[in-house]
Enzyme design. Structure first.
Site, short mmCIF file in Angstrom:
data_model
loop_
_atom_site.label_atom_id
_atom_site.label_comp_id
_atom_site.label_asym_id
_atom_site.label_seq_id
_atom_site.Cartn_x
_atom_site.Cartn_y
_atom_site.Cartn_z
N GLY A 649 0.79 -1.23 0.00
CA GLY A 649 0.00 0.00 0.00
C GLY A 649 0.82 1.27 0.00
N GLU A 650 2.07 1.22 0.46
CA GLU A 650 2.90 2.41 0.53
C GLU A 650 3.39 2.79 -0.87
OE1 GLU A 650 6.02 2.00 3.33
OE2 GLU A 650 4.74 1.03 4.85
N SER A 651 3.40 4.06 -1.12
CA SER A 651 3.76 4.54 -2.45
C SER A 651 5.20 4.20 -2.80
CB SER A 651 3.55 6.06 -2.54
OG SER A 651 4.35 6.72 -1.54
#
Length: 1446
Positions: A649-651
């Site tokens: 989920g982290e960019s």
């Protein structure tokens, strides 16, 4: 006017086959037909003439053809050209040579009819008759491939019929003509000259027939059926030739490559209007250049072969997407069309595969169609809601497996994973009918001999494939379980599949050699698991080792995945410990673990790959490098990549993941992308578009224009093509990229991207392993499925109510047992036995009024019982703990009185009996055993197998009973028949053939079933059970005499526990005591090395409680006597003889047993036949006890004394044998013999004190024999001194003491005994005088004798002395003194003893026999007197002389 215009075919050949191959595809020309005879030629001419007449007759009925046409040159009238050609043919046919029809151009007699067919002026009736004529000529086989000009003739027929034109007058006539067209085209293909048809014409024929099929949809039912049947027959005729066609070499393929033709452009079907005038557009190969075009045309015109088959097969595959390609008529039901057209196409495809068979694999293009297009369509149709379509699809896949499985490895995996497993489970929305059809298909596959074995070898043992075998086996076992519902067809179907699988395994082991246990596989060192390869897949030894190694790796990887999902660090450490990852982790190995291991938590994998750690980044790039994106669309590549893990989920993590992906994609498929940054930006854009389109929270969706606008100038500063972006946009909108795995889906769906990936993998996957009829992998397979299989069969057997289902389950049970035994899976066999025992109902302890009747009425219980004992008798070698359950059933049958009388018998007993005695002895033994047990207080309701039945028939007057009904009689009869079929006695009589482990477990089970013996009285049932188990234990012990070492300790301990814990007489202790005796009797002759152990066991008899021992003493002694008589020669050890003779000694004082005991002792001692140094002393002691015993006649005591006396001869014999030897050992043996002789004398001395006069006197006589007959024994002087001291002197002392102190009533005639004793002493001393005189202790010995003689002289009884002794003793002494005198032993100043012996002798004698000196030494005394007188005279003379002097 209706016309059927088909001037160009709708099917063109695939453009990868060569012209030269088309030549090679022609089959050899068939042998020419036999020349027609004159009569045959005339018959053909007449036939053709009749057809001409028929056509002319129909034409004349029409007013158009009945008139004449005016000629422009004259006023006469002429016939129409069509009529003229027919009449011309009529004039010529009879003029042709009847014997040369094969040399006549067929076009001459076909052209007039074909002209009528082509003419657009003729009506349907005329065209129909002309077509019938053509059909008749073709059917008559007038010409063949060898006939002159046959090629042009066949081509003209096809051209004419496919371009047939006629006026439509009514629908019926139109349908009739269409049917005739179909008939003629089919006749063309069935004609022997069909081989000359070109690829082009064959495609045209098929295209025309399909058009008729299409047109028939709006016409009558009959035309529809005939058209479809004809189409089907055409396909069969065409593909029937495929096995004859040789493999092409691919020149056409090179031409296509030169022209740059796309493969997909070479296929297709251009369908226009759905009416009579509709046609299929031509498919032309768009090649550039005259040379290429001319070559392609030449190939199309050559005799048909693989080229047209490829095109036709592709056309049939395209029909599977028929609804998507054509419009649906308003008159047609869409639902029926959805099912009808695919079924029609599937039927033809199935026929093509059936006829082409394995030959398809020789033609790459045809095989490629099946691998890709056909299977892709089959996967889609397999999920159809139509059970009929699913059934047909499964039939096709079954045929493909049978013929082409080596080329369809991954396709088969996909079909079973995505279709069969999904539908057969009844989940994912599948209807019951779909589930049933899928299960039927799966069962059909399971019935194939090598299906499951090959699935396991190729898929389950491949780390890149799913465990299809395990999934299918689990599916079958789960589907066979009726959960909270009655048994249904589906359950039975799944059961049949399971049993089919195990029966195929059973078939494979039927002719296989015995299998040894295989060592466990372990990896000793690290090897990259994804690089393990097999050198030779055709060698079973090599591929077998390979697949086992791969399966081991796969299992370990899955275990590692489970550890990884709980703790990634520990998971990697586990794999390192199992040598699947290197000790020092490298990025490639971890990446391959993520890539090829199923069951990993995709969230954890995504977090690991997105981590910023340098090692994780390296793993990410290695992970991306495992993908093949060559020539793949970006969205497809992205789908495949993101399916293997969950995108973090982290960019930043997303960026790292997409960077690795973009780098790999650009490396393999740059195409229109300028650089990897363009790939990265476009990938980001696709992810955002996917979220936008498929996230319900996004209300305003991105349009196509928005997407194109967002991706401007990303391709190295330039724009990407609009069409390219538009295609990506629509692909994402239509099919979501799932970045979050769905936990509810256990089985994958076959998406387009996955299919593309599958096709790529299929080109790189390992070769397909073809298994033969040997059970290479069955052990591993069966170990996986055995537990669920037994459970499933057991549940169905429990729920079933029909006998056919029972029998099916029984077949399954027996197959499981067979496989378990062969592969040494003892635990599995034990589980099976446990299940079967439950179904026998014999373990049900609930009270049933008539258990035998109930059992006879229960078919299931009887079948289970028969099956149980079939397994016990056939596969008993591999039963372990299951013996306990089997014995529980046997004990239940025993309690019900249903066992045969010889169940506890042993084979040795039967062998010892003669044939006639064995026949009569079984019933007698049974009744004897029953009465014996009854007498011991354990009543039995029956005495054998027929007992229950006869009880039922008997009527007791004292106990009135109702008559049994016919149903009860029938039930009892069935019960008896079942027990007879079980052959329960064979379990024990044939135990000698059991493997050692199984035999040991059987013995332990018997001991366990017997229970722990109780000191207090147990219940009759418990005691009866213990007795029966002990009988069986003894039986198997006797049957296994060659392996007695295995059983002996357990048997001995069990019997010892019985003997030592019993304080009262019982059947159990009786069976134990006599059982141990029986074992010894039977085994001693065969097991000399175990003789000591066997004989030591008899000491248990000595430990019996006194009351118990007394009760059985007679029988015990009888058995011991038999044991001795049969095995005396085999008893060697001192301990063994001690035990035997101890038992015999005990019987000496038992009134009933003493006779047998003494008989046994006499057998041993008689003439020394079985005497030996090992048993001599024990025999002497036993004989002494029998001589002392007052039980029995006095003659027995005398006989015992005789035996003792005779035994001295054995000592002499042994001593003589030792004299020949020399050395310390010989001296030790001699010393032992001397000691035995002395013990013998001591024993006789004791018996000389017996109260009975006869015994005393006989004992002294026997002692005399021993003492005087010891010349052959090397006795030392010291031995003789001992004999005098502890034997004769002691005997005389004790006799004198008895004479003086005991009553005359107790010891009668002691004087006579003392006389014998004194005589014995005198005789022995005289006999040994020469030997004894030189001894240092001789003087002491002599004085001892004088002392005993003196006592005998002076002994008084009631104040009186024995008169006879008063006379005897001096006489004996006188003889002794004379002997001593004559030998110079007793004399004054003798060398022996000096004056001391002389003085001591006379000193003693002066007390009781002074006169002996004067009697024996009278002369010596006179001489002494004269000497004294002379001495005195000389002294006096000297004195006188002295006096005179004085």
């Amino acid at each position: 006017m209706g016309r059927l215009r088909l001037q160009s075919p709708g099917i063109n050949p695939i453009d990868e086959e060569s012209s030269t191959d088309a030549d090679a595809d022609q089959s050899p020309t068939p042998p020419p037909l036999t020349s027609y005879s004159s009569s045959s030629g005339h018959a053909l001419a007449c036939t053709i003439n009749s057809e001409i007449s028929a056509v002319l007759a129909v034409m004349r009925r029409n007013i158009r053809w009945s008139g004449r046409y005016a000629s422009a040159a004259a006023d006469d009238y002429l016939d129409h050209s069509l009529i003229q050609s027919l009449k011309s043919l009529r004039r010529h046919i009879f003029s042709w040579d009847p014997s040369r029809w094969r040399s006549i151009d067929p076009a001459l007699y076909l052209r007039p009819f074909l002209d009528v067919v082509r003419s657009d002026e003729t009506g349907a009736p005329i065209t129909g008759v002309a077509l019938s004529s053509v059909h008749k000529i073709l059917s008559l086989e007038v010409f063949d491939a060898g006939t002159a000009h046959v090629v042009d003739a066949m081509h003209s027929v096809v051209d004419a019929v496919t371009s047939c034109r006629f006026e439509v007058t009514d629908p019926a006539s139109e349908e009739a003509v269409l049917m005739k067209i179909l008939q003629v085209l089919l006749a063309c293909m069935k004609n022997r000259a069909s081989r000359v048809l070109s690829n082009q014409h064959v495609c045209t024929i098929v295209n025309t027939c399909f058009r008729v099929v299409h047109q028939a949809g709006s016409k009558g039912e009959l035309l529809q059926r005939i058209s479809r049947h004809t189409m089907h027959e055409l396909v069969r005729c065409i593909f029937l030739r495929l096995p004859e066609v040789s493999r092409s070499t691919g020149k056409l393929s090179s031409l296509v490559e030169m022209a740059g033709v796309d493969k997909d452009q070479a296929f297709g079907m251009n369908q226009t209007e759905n009416n009579v005038n509709g046609s299929y557009g031509p498919m032309k190969i768009p090649v550039d250049g005259t040379a290429v075009a001319s070559n392609g045309m030449r190939i199309m015109l050559e005799p048909y072969g693989v080229l047209c088959m490829v095109e036709i097969f592709h056309f049939l595959c395209s029909l599977l997407n028929f609804v998507e390609q054509i419009g649906v008529s308003p008159r047609t039901n869409p639902m029926s069309l959805d099912e009808d057209v695919p079924l029609f196409a599937l039927g033809m495809i199935n026929s093509a595969i059936e006829l082409g068979g394995s030959s398809i694999s020789k033609h790459p293009k045809l095989l490629a169609l099946i691998q890709d297009e056909l299977f892709r369509n089959l996967m889609q149709l397999g999920l159809s809601t139509s059970p009929l379509i699913l059934s047909t699809v499964c039939s096709i896949v079954l045929n493909l497996y049978d013929h082409l499985r080596t080329e369809l490895k991954l396709q088969m995996e996909a079909f079973f994973s995505c279709v069969i497993l999904r539908l057969a489970q009844g989940k994912y929305g599948a209807s019951y009918h779909q589930q049933e059809v899928a299960m039927e298909a799966l069962v059909d596959f399971c019935r194939q001999k090598m299906f499951m074995a090959e699935v396991y070898a190729n898929l389950d043992c491949d780390i890149t494939c799913s465990n299809v075998f395990e999934d299918l086996a689990n599916l079958l076992s789960r589907s066979a379980f009726p959960v909270n519902c009655p048994l249904s067809t589906m359950h039975i179907l799944a059961l049949e599949g399971l049993i089919a699988v195990i029966q195929r395994m059973g078939d494979r082991i039927s002719n296989a050699p015995p299998r040894s246990r295989q060592p466990l596989l372990e990896l000793d060192e690290y090897t990259p698991f994804w690089t393990v390869k097999c050198e030779n897949y055709s060698d079973p030894e090599q591929w077998l080792k390979f697949v086992r190694c791969k399966k081991y790796i796969k299992r370990r990887l899955m275990i590692g995945a489970d550890h990884f999902n709980r703790d990634p660090k520990k998971g990697l450490e586990f794999l390192q410990g199992n040598h699947l990852l290197p000790e020092k982790l490298d990025p490639q190995s971890v990446a391959c673990f993520f890539r090829y291991t199923t069951g990993l938590d995709k969230n954890l994998v995504g977090d690991f790959l997105g981590n910023h750690d340098e090692f994780c980044v390296q793993v990410l790039h290695e992970f991306a490098g495992t993908f093949d994106f060559q020539d793949m669309n970006l969205d497809t590549a992205l789908r495949l990549f993101l399916e293997t893990f969950r995108l973090p989920g982290e960019s930043q993590k997303i960026q790292r993941v997409l960077e690795a992906f973009s780098e790999r994609y650009y490396e393999q498929s740059p195409q229109i992308l300028a650089n990897k940054d363009a790939a990265l930006l476009l990938s980001y854009s696709l992810i955002m578009l996917n979220t936008d389109q498929h996230n319900v929270q996004v209300k305003k969706k991105m349009t196509e224009e928005d997407f194109i606008r967002n991706n401007r100038h990303i391709n190295g500063g330039n724009d990407l093509p609009r069409e390219y972006l538009s295609e990506l946009y629509h692909s994402i909108c239509k099919n979501e990229i799932k970045t979050i795995p769905d936990p509810g889906i256990g089985l994958p769906e076959m998406s387009p991207s996955r299919w593309i990936d599958l096709m790529r993998k299929s080109k790189k996957t390992s070769p397909y392993i073809v298994c033969d009829s040997r059970p290479y992998l069955d052990h591993d397979m069966f170990a996986i499925m055995s537990g669920p299989t037994i459970a499933a069969i057991s549940v169905v057997f429990d729920y079933a109510e029909h006998e056919d289902v029972f029998l099916t389950c029984v077949d399954g049970f027996l197959a499981v047992a067979k496989i378990s035994a062969y592969h040494h899976l003892e635990d599995v066999l034990d589980d099976l036995v446990v299940s079967l025992c439950k179904f026998t109902t014999l373990l049900n302890t609930s009270m049933v009024e008539e258990p035998v009747t109930t059992f006879g009425d229960d078919t299931k219980a009887r079948l289970a019982t028969e099956t149980l004992f079939i397994i016990a008798n056939t596969f008993g070698d591999h039963i372990r703990t299951g013996w306990r359950n089997i014995l529980d059933c046997i004990l239940r049958l025993h309690k019900l009185g249903l066992l045969p009388a010889r169940v506890a018998g042993d084979a040795a007993d039967e062998a010892e009996l003669p044939a006639d005695a064995a026949a009569h002895g079984k019933a007698a033994l049974s009744s004897l055993l029953s009465s014996h047990i009854s007498s011991l207080g354990t009543p039995r309701r029956s005495s054998g197998l027929m007992g229950r039945f006869t009880q039922l028939l008997s009527l007791d007057a004292d106990e009135p009973r109702t008559h049994p009904t016919e149903q009860q009689l029938a039930a009892h009869q069935r019960t008896l028949q079942t027990i007879q079929k079980c052959h329960i006695d064979s379990v024990f009589t044939e135990s000698k053939f059991l493997h050692a482990d199984s035999l040991l477990h059987l013995a332990r089970a018997l001991i366990w079933a017997a229970g722990r013996p109780q000191k207090v009285t147990s219940s009759p049932d418990d005691e009866d059970t213990a007795v029966f188990c002990l009988e069986l234990l003894i039986a198997i012990t006797l049957n296994n005499r060659d392996r007695i070492f295995l059983l002996w300790q357990g048997v001995y301990d069990h019997i010892a526990s019985i003997v030592q814990s019993t304080v009262m007489r019982s059947a159990l202790v009786e069976k134990a005591v006599f059982g141990i005796l029986r074992i010894c009797q039977r085994l001693l002759p065969y097991k000399e090395n175990l003789a000591d152990e066997l004989l030591r066991s008899l000491q248990l008899v000595l430990k019996l409680d006194a009351r118990v021992a007394d009760a059985y003493c007679e029988n015990i002694t009888l058995e011991v006597m038999r044991l001795v008589k049969a095995n005396a020669a085999h008893i060697k050890s001192q301990m063994g003889w001690k035990t035997i003779l101890s038992l015999l000694s005990i019987t000496a004082r038992h009134p009933e047993a003493s006779e047998f005991g003494f008989e046994a002792l006499a057998f041993i001692m008689h003439e020394g036949s079985h005497l030996s140094p090992a048993n001599y002393l024990f025999c002497i002691e036993a004989a002494r006890q029998f001589a002392e015993s007052r039980v029995g006649p006095i003659g027995r005591a005398a006989r015992a004394l005789d035996l003792m006396a005779e035994s001295a001869a054995s000592l002499v014999r042994w001593s003589q044998g030792i004299i020949k030897d020399a050395g310390e050992e010989a001296e030790m043996l001699s010393e032992g013999i001397r000691d035995m002789w002395l013990k013998l004398c001591q024993a006789l001395r004791k018996l000389a004190l017996d109260q009975r006069e006869e015994v005393r006197n006989h004992a002294i006589s026997s002692l005399q024999k021993c003492l005087t007959g010891a010349d052959g024994i090397c006795l030392s002087p010291s031995s003789w001194l001992q004999a005098f001291e502890i034997v004769m002197f002691m005997m005389l002392d004790e006799l004198l003491e008895i004479a003086q102190g005991q009553s005359q009533k107790d010891y009668r005639n002691m004087e006579g005994t003392l006389k014998h004793a004194v005589k014995l002493l005198s005789k022995v001393f005289l006999q040994l005088l020469q030997e004894l005189c030189g001894m240092s202790g001789f003087c002491k010995l002599w004085l001892g004798i004088l002392g005993r003689m003196e006592k005998c002289m002076k002994v008084k009884v009631r104040g009186k002395r024995y008169e006879e002794l008063q006379e005897l003793v001096p006489a004996l002494l006188k003889n002794i003194l004379l002997a001593m005198k004559s030998n110079g032993i007793l004399a004054k100043r003798s060398a022996i003893g000096g004056d001391g012996l002389w003085e001591s002798t006379w000193l003693h004698l002066s007390n009781f026999a002074p006169h002996l000196q004067s009697q024996v030494f009278a002369g010596e005394l006179e001489q002494d007197s004269s000497n004294v007188a002379m001495s005195d005279g000389s002294h006096s003379a000297a004195a006188e002389e002295d006096g005179t002097r004085d």
